[in-house]
Design a protein around this motif. Structure first.
Motif, short mmCIF file in Angstrom:
data_model
loop_
_atom_site.label_atom_id
_atom_site.label_comp_id
_atom_site.label_asym_id
_atom_site.label_seq_id
_atom_site.Cartn_x
_atom_site.Cartn_y
_atom_site.Cartn_z
N UNK A 20 0.84 -1.19 0.00
CA UNK A 20 0.00 0.00 0.00
C UNK A 20 0.88 1.25 0.00
N UNK A 21 0.38 2.28 -0.65
CA UNK A 21 1.07 3.57 -0.68
C UNK A 21 0.18 4.65 -0.11
N UNK A 22 0.81 5.62 0.54
CA UNK A 22 0.11 6.78 1.08
C UNK A 22 0.90 8.02 0.63
N UNK A 23 0.37 8.70 -0.37
CA UNK A 23 1.01 9.90 -0.88
C UNK A 23 0.56 11.11 -0.06
N UNK A 24 1.53 11.85 0.48
CA UNK A 24 1.23 12.96 1.37
C UNK A 24 1.63 14.28 0.74
N UNK A 25 0.88 15.31 1.03
CA UNK A 25 1.21 16.66 0.57
C UNK A 25 0.65 17.66 1.56
N UNK A 26 1.16 18.89 1.48
CA UNK A 26 0.64 19.93 2.36
C UNK A 26 1.71 20.48 3.26
N UNK A 27 1.41 20.55 4.54
CA UNK A 27 2.32 21.14 5.51
C UNK A 27 3.63 20.38 5.59
N UNK A 28 4.59 20.99 6.25
CA UNK A 28 5.89 20.36 6.43
C UNK A 28 5.72 19.01 7.12
N UNK A 29 6.00 17.97 6.38
CA UNK A 29 5.74 16.63 6.88
C UNK A 29 6.71 16.20 7.97
N UNK A 30 7.84 16.89 8.12
CA UNK A 30 8.82 16.48 9.12
C UNK A 30 8.29 16.61 10.54
N UNK A 31 7.21 17.35 10.72
CA UNK A 31 6.64 17.50 12.05
C UNK A 31 5.48 16.54 12.30
N UNK A 32 5.34 15.56 11.43
CA UNK A 32 4.24 14.60 11.54
C UNK A 32 4.75 13.17 11.61
N UNK A 33 3.88 12.32 12.15
CA UNK A 33 4.01 10.88 12.02
C UNK A 33 2.84 10.41 11.16
N UNK A 34 3.10 9.40 10.36
CA UNK A 34 2.06 8.85 9.51
C UNK A 34 1.73 7.43 9.98
N UNK A 35 0.46 7.19 10.23
CA UNK A 35 0.02 5.88 10.69
C UNK A 35 -0.87 5.19 9.68
N UNK A 36 -0.87 3.88 9.76
CA UNK A 36 -1.82 3.06 9.00
C UNK A 36 -2.82 2.46 9.99
N UNK A 37 -4.08 2.50 9.62
CA UNK A 37 -5.15 1.90 10.38
C UNK A 37 -5.97 1.02 9.44
N UNK A 38 -6.78 0.15 10.02
CA UNK A 38 -7.68 -0.65 9.18
C UNK A 38 -9.00 -0.86 9.89
N UNK A 39 -10.04 -1.05 9.09
CA UNK A 39 -11.37 -1.30 9.63
C UNK A 39 -12.02 -2.41 8.82
N UNK A 40 -12.28 -3.52 9.50
CA UNK A 40 -12.97 -4.65 8.88
C UNK A 40 -14.47 -4.47 9.05
N UNK A 41 -15.27 -5.11 8.21
CA UNK A 41 -16.73 -4.99 8.32
C UNK A 41 -17.22 -5.39 9.71
N UNK A 42 -18.02 -4.53 10.30
CA UNK A 42 -18.59 -4.82 11.60
C UNK A 42 -17.64 -4.66 12.77
N UNK A 43 -16.43 -4.18 12.50
CA UNK A 43 -15.45 -4.03 13.57
C UNK A 43 -15.00 -2.58 13.67
N UNK A 44 -14.41 -2.24 14.82
CA UNK A 44 -13.90 -0.89 14.99
C UNK A 44 -12.56 -0.74 14.26
#
Length: 119
Positions: A20-44
Protein backbone atom coordinates in the motif's frame (compact mmCIF):
# COMPACT_ATOMS: atom_id res chain seq x y z
CA UNK A 1 -3.56 20.87 6.17
CA UNK A 2 -2.12 17.54 5.12
CA UNK A 3 -3.63 15.69 2.19
CA UNK A 4 -3.29 11.92 2.08
CA UNK A 5 -4.14 9.57 -0.78
CA UNK A 6 -3.92 5.78 -0.40
CA UNK A 7 -3.48 3.30 -3.23
CA UNK A 8 -2.40 -0.28 -3.81
CA UNK A 9 -5.28 -2.23 -2.35
CA UNK A 10 -6.84 -5.20 -4.10
CA UNK A 11 -7.73 -8.87 -3.97
CA UNK A 12 -5.03 -11.37 -3.04
CA UNK A 13 -4.94 -15.01 -1.96
CA UNK A 14 -3.92 -15.99 1.54
CA UNK A 15 -0.15 -16.10 1.83
CA UNK A 16 0.26 -13.42 -0.82
CA UNK A 17 1.63 -9.88 -0.61
CA UNK A 18 0.50 -6.33 -1.31
CA UNK A 19 2.16 -2.95 -0.95
CA UNK A 20 0.00 0.00 0.00
CA UNK A 21 1.07 3.57 -0.68
CA UNK A 22 0.11 6.78 1.08
CA UNK A 23 1.01 9.90 -0.88
CA UNK A 24 1.23 12.96 1.37
CA UNK A 25 1.21 16.66 0.57
CA UNK A 26 0.64 19.93 2.36
CA UNK A 27 2.32 21.14 5.51
CA UNK A 28 5.89 20.36 6.43
CA UNK A 29 5.74 16.63 6.88
CA UNK A 30 8.82 16.48 9.12
CA UNK A 31 6.64 17.50 12.05
CA UNK A 32 4.24 14.60 11.54
CA UNK A 33 4.01 10.88 12.02
CA UNK A 34 2.06 8.85 9.51
CA UNK A 35 0.02 5.88 10.69
CA UNK A 36 -1.82 3.06 9.00
CA UNK A 37 -5.15 1.90 10.38
CA UNK A 38 -7.68 -0.65 9.18
CA UNK A 39 -11.37 -1.30 9.63
CA UNK A 40 -12.97 -4.65 8.88
CA UNK A 41 -16.73 -4.99 8.32
CA UNK A 42 -18.59 -4.82 11.60
CA UNK A 43 -15.45 -4.03 13.57
CA UNK A 44 -13.90 -0.89 14.99
CA UNK A 45 -10.98 0.79 13.32
CA UNK A 46 -7.67 -0.49 14.65
CA UNK A 47 -4.09 0.76 14.61
CA UNK A 48 -1.68 -1.13 12.36
CA UNK A 49 1.63 0.74 12.17
CA UNK A 50 3.20 4.19 12.43
CA UNK A 51 6.36 5.94 11.24
CA UNK A 52 7.77 9.32 12.19
CA UNK A 53 8.60 11.31 9.10
CA UNK A 54 11.80 12.93 10.33
CA UNK A 55 13.48 10.10 12.24
CA UNK A 56 11.85 7.08 10.61
CA UNK A 57 11.00 5.57 13.98
CA UNK A 58 8.41 2.82 13.58
CA UNK A 59 5.79 1.06 15.71
CA UNK A 60 3.48 -1.88 15.02
CA UNK A 61 0.42 -3.59 16.39
CA UNK A 62 1.30 -7.00 17.83
CA UNK A 63 -1.02 -8.70 15.37
CA UNK A 64 1.05 -7.60 12.36
CA UNK A 65 4.62 -7.68 13.66
CA UNK A 66 6.86 -9.71 11.38
CA UNK A 67 4.41 -9.62 8.45
CA UNK A 68 3.80 -5.92 7.76
CA UNK A 69 6.52 -3.30 7.31
CA UNK A 70 6.06 0.46 7.23
CA UNK A 71 8.57 2.67 5.43
CA UNK A 72 8.82 6.10 3.85
CA UNK A 73 10.38 7.71 0.81
CA UNK A 74 11.12 11.34 1.67
CA UNK A 75 11.81 12.29 -1.94
CA UNK A 76 8.40 11.03 -3.02
CA UNK A 77 6.54 12.16 0.12
CA UNK A 78 5.12 8.66 0.30
CA UNK A 79 4.68 6.14 3.10
CA UNK A 80 4.40 2.45 2.26
CA UNK A 81 2.92 -0.54 4.02
CA UNK A 82 4.42 -3.77 2.74
CA UNK A 83 2.13 -6.64 3.65
CA UNK A 84 3.42 -10.21 3.42
CA UNK A 85 1.96 -13.58 4.42
CA UNK A 86 -1.51 -12.10 4.24
CA UNK A 87 -4.37 -13.81 6.06
CA UNK A 88 -8.13 -13.60 5.51
CA UNK A 89 -8.39 -11.69 8.79
CA UNK A 90 -6.29 -8.91 7.23
CA UNK A 91 -9.28 -8.10 5.01
CA UNK A 92 -10.28 -4.49 5.72
CA UNK A 93 -10.28 -0.96 4.42
CA UNK A 94 -6.84 0.46 5.13
CA UNK A 95 -6.41 4.15 5.93
CA UNK A 96 -3.36 6.32 6.41
CA UNK A 97 -3.49 9.27 8.76
CA UNK A 98 -1.22 12.09 9.93
CA UNK A 99 -0.45 12.88 13.55
CA UNK A 100 1.35 16.05 14.51
CA UNK A 101 4.28 15.22 16.77
CA UNK A 102 3.59 16.05 20.39
CA UNK A 103 -0.13 15.29 20.06
CA UNK A 104 -2.12 12.07 20.32
CA UNK A 105 -4.66 12.84 17.61
CA UNK A 106 -4.60 11.85 13.99
CA UNK A 107 -6.05 14.98 12.42
CA UNK A 108 -5.84 14.16 8.72
CA UNK A 109 -7.08 11.00 7.01
CA UNK A 110 -7.06 9.51 3.56
CA UNK A 111 -10.09 8.02 1.85
CA UNK A 112 -9.01 4.40 2.37
CA UNK A 113 -8.14 1.49 0.12
CA UNK A 114 -9.79 -1.94 0.22
CA UNK A 115 -7.69 -5.05 0.87
CA UNK A 116 -9.40 -8.41 0.46
CA UNK A 117 -7.60 -11.66 1.26
CA UNK A 118 -9.27 -14.83 0.03
CA UNK A 119 -8.78 -18.20 1.71
Amino acid sequence: QVQLVESGGGLVQAGGSLRLSCAASGRTLSSYAIGWFRQAPGKEREFVAVISWRMGTTGYADSVKGRLTISRDNAKNTVYLQMNSLKPEDTAVYYCAAQQLGTTRYDFWGQGTQVTVSS
